[in-house]
Scaffold this motif. Structure first.
Motif: not given
Length: 377
Positions: A230-235, A238-242, A267-270, A293-298
């Motif tokens: 797992i490279l990152w999680r969104l939501g 244990a979210s990797s992003f704010t 950019t994602l749609s869901f 933003n996969t660098a700032t994780k926002t």
């Protein structure tokens, strides 16, 4: 037989492609194609059983039609069936056996060493496995409970050879789930296995990595196509992003609209269900487009597509499709509505094949050209 009742709010702004539906829990279930005005163009009723995810696809360099079907039961949100491919006359071409309907997409894969292009099917599968669930107060005579293990599979769509297989239980702890063992997913038997993860969509990036969606962890995952990590999680827990200006839960149909590794953006749609039937609703369902933003994780919300009235809380299914002209089509899953918006969020088209609160549903909805066989005039 389902009919499509249409309201045009701005005819000049509407995409005039055909609507692909799979009405379920109604008489005459099956694959349907309607014109944007609501005229029935093509359907097969009942013969294929329950049908999900009906849409045009490219197979062996030719336009085909793909769907998932079962003449058995769909129980607790999954069921054994077949991912099937048909030609324009709706004659059967090929099938891939699978134990789940949540994803069936064919992507073309280029072999850089030979230049050959192959068809790769992305599929979800569900399997009941034994696990120690004593921490959740569940134990049978062997001190073991039952959990559904969801798999992401990439399969050669010609030979049916499995090219990549990823197991949720191998990578995501049970503690990430936001849905506890209960009722029909109480974990006491194989039939009532705890659906702790509930994978419901898969997308493949150009570099071979995967984006997958889990309803019951309310998380979107980036999975390495090289080693499954797992490279990152969104939501989720244990979210990797704010998440800067939005939240989401129990989402479906996560799609990658753009990915630019050099600029560290995606950019994602869901479809944000905000409800899963097991836990209290978090609000009304909606379509969303978000930029990472996969660098700032926002992560920030770019646009939200709201229901036409309060009370649209879809407990399962749902889809968001960005159309070629920029409009956005939202299917509401367990609410039998199809709504089209401009990219700014203005409602221009509304259709329904049932009422809010009825049992009618369509897991996903698509708009696309249609060149296949038609019903007799």
């Amino acid at each position: 037989m389902p009919t499509l009742n249409v309201t045009l709010y701005d005819e000049g702004a509407v995409d005039h492609s055909y609507i692909y539906l799979t009405p379920n829990n109604v008489p005459g279930q099956g694959p349907y194609v309607f014109s944007q005005s609501g005229q029935l163009v093509f359907n097969i009723t009942n013969r294929l059983g329950k049908v999900y995810d009906f849409k045009p696809c490219t197979y062996q360099k030719t336009l085909r039609y793909c769907l998932w079907q079962t003449t058995g039961s769909v129980y607790n949100g999954y069921g054994n069936g077949t991912a099937s491919i048909f030609d324009g006359n709706f004659q059967f071409i090929h099938a891939l056996p699978t134990s789940d309907y949540h994803e069936f997409t064919i992507k073309q894969s280029l072999d850089p060493s030979t230049g050959a292009v192959s068809d790769v099917a992305l599929l979800t599968t569900y399997n009941s496995v034994k696990r120690d669930l004593s921490a959740y107060g569940i134990a049978n005579e062997n001190d073991q409970g039952w959990v559904l293990d969801c798999h992401l599979q990439a399969i050669d769509a010609t030979s049916n050879k499995i090219l990549f297989d990823w197991s949720a239980l191998d990578h995501v702890p049970l503690s990430e789930s936001l849905v506890q063992p209960t009722g029909a997913i109480n974990g006491l038997t194989s039939q009532f296995a705890w659906d702790y993860f509930h994978m419901n969509s898969i997308a493949r990036l150009g570099n071979g990595d995967y984006i997958l969606s889990s309803r019951h962890t309310s998380t979107i995952y980036l999975i390495s196509g090289a080693n499954g990590s797992i490279l990152w999680r969104l939501g989720g827990k244990a979210s990797s992003f704010t998440l800067q200006n939005f939240g989401f839960s129990s989402q479906h149909d996560v799609r990658v609209l753009s990915s630019d590794p050099e600029k560290d953006t995606m950019t994602l749609s869901f479809f944000d269900n905000a409800y899963n039937t097991f836990t209290p609703a978090q609000g009304d369902s909606s379509g969303k487009i978000v930029e990472l933003n996969t660098a700032t994780k926002t992560a920030r919300l770019v646009q939200q597509f709201n229901p036409p009235q309060p009370g649209f809380q879809s407990g399962d299914g749902g889809s968001v499709q960005v159309l070629p002209g920029g409009n956005v089509l939202v299917g509401w899953g367990s609410i039998p509505y199809v709504i089209e918006y401009t990219k700014e969020g203005k409602l221009v088209y509304e259709a329904h094949f049932g009422t809010v609160g009825s049992t009618a549903s369509s897991y996903r909805v698509f708009k696309a050209p249609y060149g296949g066989v038609r019903n007799p005039a």
